[in-house]
Design a protein around this motif. Structure first.
Motif, PDB file in Angstrom:
ATOM      1  N   HIS A 158      36.893 -74.872  21.521  1.00 48.03           N
ATOM      2  CA  HIS A 158      38.592 -74.586  22.248  1.00 48.03           C
ATOM      3  C   HIS A 158      38.424 -75.166  23.443  1.00 48.03           C
ATOM      4  CE1 HIS A 158      37.509 -71.091  24.547  1.00 48.03           C
ATOM      5  NE2 HIS A 158      36.222 -70.666  23.665  1.00 48.03           N
ATOM      6  N   ASP A 197      32.859 -71.175  29.146  1.00 49.14           N
ATOM      7  CA  ASP A 197      33.566 -70.828  27.862  1.00 49.14           C
ATOM      8  C   ASP A 197      34.967 -71.624  27.805  1.00 49.14           C
ATOM      9  OD1 ASP A 197      34.413 -69.726  25.811  1.00 49.14           O
ATOM     10  OD2 ASP A 197      34.816 -67.621  26.618  1.00 49.14           O
ATOM     11  N   MET A 198      34.871 -72.813  27.325  1.00 48.74           N
ATOM     12  CA  MET A 198      33.506 -73.554  26.749  1.00 48.74           C
ATOM     13  C   MET A 198      33.854 -74.935  27.144  1.00 48.74           C
ATOM     14  SD  MET A 198      33.969 -73.911  22.756  1.00 48.74           S
ATOM     15  CE  MET A 198      33.639 -75.486  23.015  1.00 48.74           C
ATOM     16  N   GLU A 254      42.002 -70.105  21.015  1.00 51.03           N
ATOM     17  CA  GLU A 254      40.970 -69.307  20.686  1.00 51.03           C
ATOM     18  C   GLU A 254      40.943 -67.976  21.380  1.00 51.03           C
ATOM     19  OE1 GLU A 254      36.893 -67.489  20.380  1.00 51.03           O
ATOM     20  OE2 GLU A 254      37.803 -68.111  22.024  1.00 51.03           O
ATOM     21  N   GLU A 255      41.497 -68.335  22.770  1.00 48.62           N
ATOM     22  CA  GLU A 255      41.054 -66.914  23.509  1.00 48.62           C
ATOM     23  C   GLU A 255      42.306 -65.886  23.318  1.00 48.62           C
ATOM     24  OE1 GLU A 255      38.595 -66.306  25.183  1.00 48.62           O
ATOM     25  OE2 GLU A 255      37.672 -68.072  26.053  1.00 48.62           O
ATOM     26  N   GLU A 289      30.485 -72.540  21.566  1.00 48.48           N
ATOM     27  CA  GLU A 289      30.561 -71.578  22.512  1.00 48.48           C
ATOM     28  C   GLU A 289      29.342 -71.368  23.310  1.00 48.48           C
ATOM     29  OE1 GLU A 289      33.098 -69.326  22.978  1.00 48.48           O
ATOM     30  OE2 GLU A 289      34.407 -69.840  21.446  1.00 48.48           O
TER      31      GLU A 289
END
Ligand SMILES: [Zn+2]
Length: 392
Positions: free
Chosen positions: A97, A126-127, A160-161, A185
């Motif tokens: 991501h 991250d990331m 993603e987060e 990740e």
């Protein structure tokens, strides 16, 4: 030198040559990571995330990949890049991501900088370093073989987060067409372990509706949503079962308007983690069975399990074994770890596709002010990824 050592040495020479290749590319790799960190891309800012997505699309196109941006309304467009390969086999999916948890304007207070062999910056671990590793592993395989040994699909999501709501379906569809999924990740811990199990993650919002009243004039007429919520939280906390890997955390509460008003509304936001898919149903049933203590109060529940656990099944173990074999060639004892956090790897593992996670950079402080990566570990990580693209 004894003969056996000599043989072992020559047998490992191709891997050592590969490691040297990545060591000689380390500064360029570092520059690329910096470049990515310095394009801020929070999940909740579409124009910023799109700048990052477009930049990455160009980078991958320069290597001969075919980029395709999946348009989304709310988040940045999700980036898919397809690379053809020599063998007529199923592709491997490289998953990551490019969104970060840091709001726009974080860079001035958390600048991208090198200190004691570590590169610091928002989202470096991250990331964004993981994305750069993908680029360099692909480039190296092309250098060594003229073309990629097999088809490769890269999928980099923008949300993603914040739960991957716009990208999840695409991730799962691409995984179904792939032989294996490699997730970039961050590694677990400073020893760089890969992640072979992740807990499942969910969240619930419990809203209590009470009846407001003047706290001084009509105290008996009110039915406090705050009091009701407090009692519910005591019940919810009993759902914790750390031994079996279930944890429940009411992490946010709010409610009420003034001290002299019996509160009409109160809300709790609850994070839940589970170790096995089976636990999802039972836990959800318990949440749905919550009943008000005060019959004048109403309960309203939203949410559920978002990511099922990534369980350490035969497919995961087989991938880990392959990764260990690649690492062993350069005398690196690659460890594995089970972690509590979820990733998009949970989705792909959840539909039964062999998945190995934590293949990205080594570092500390994800989502925190001291987020950084260990620079000297980069060549090794790139070597591992390149090897897995071939053999996964
Ligand atoms: Zn991440």
């Amino acid at each position: 030198m004894p003969a056996s050592t000599k043989i072992a040495h020559s047998k490992n020479q191709p891997s050592l040559d590969r490691l040297h290749h990545f060591e000689s590319r380390q500064d360029t790799l570092l520059q690329t990571i910096r470049e990515f960190v310095e394009i801020e891309s929070p999940s909740d800012n579409k124009p910023a995330a799109d700048r990052m997505g477009t930049h990455l699309a160009q980078k991958f196109a320069l290597l001969g990949g075919r980029p395709h941006l999946h348009r989304t309304e709310e988040f940045g467009d999700n980036l898919q890049v397809d690379f053809p390969g020599a063998a007529n086999s199923k592709p491997v999916l490289l998953l990551g991501h490019f969104d970060t948890v840091y709001p726009l304007g974080t860079l001035p207070t958390m600048p991208c900088r090198i200190e004691d062999g570590r590169l610091h910056g928002p989202g470096v671990l991250d990331m964004k370093a993981g994305i750069a590793l993908i680029l360099f592993a692909i480039e190296a395989l092309q250098t060594w073989h003229g073309e990629l040994p097999r088809p490769v699909t890269v999928f980099l999501v923008s949300d993603e987060e914040v739960g991957s709501y716009s990208s999840r379906k695409i991730t799962e569809n691409l995984a179904r067409k792939s032989a294996a999924v490699l997730v970039l990740e961050p590694a677990a811990g400073l020893r760089g372990a890969v992640k072979t199990a992740r807990k499942g993650v969910g969240d619930y919002t419990l809203t209590v509706k009470g009846i407001a009243a003047h706290a001084g004039l009509d105290p008996g007429k009110g039915h406090s949503a705050i009091l009701e919520l407090a009692r519910q939280i005591a019940v919810i906390s009993k759902l914790n079962n750390l031994k079996s890997g279930v944890s429940v955390n009411p992490g946010v509460i709010r409610g009420g308007t003034r001290t002299n008003v019996v509160a009409a509304e109160a809300v709790a936001e609850i994070d839940v983690r589970i170790k096995s898919a089976k636990q999802a149903v039972g836990l959800d049933r318990k949440f749905r069975a919550l009943k008000p203590f005060d019959k004048h109060c109403g309960l309203h529940l939203e949410g559920g399990i978002n990511r099922l656990p990534m369980e350490r099944n035969a497919g995961v173990i087989a991938l880990y074994k392959k990764a260990q074999a690649i690492a062993k060639q350069i005398d690196w004892k690659l460890e594995e770890a089970a972690v509590g956090g979820g990733s998009d790897g949970n989705f792909t593992a959840g539909i039964g596709i062999p998945t190995l996670d934590g293949l990205g950079a080594v570092g500390e402080g994800a989502h925190a002010v001291h987020e950084h990566i260990i620079i000297s570990a980069l060549p090794r990580r790139a070597l591992l990824l390149a090897g897995l693209i071939q053999t996964a």
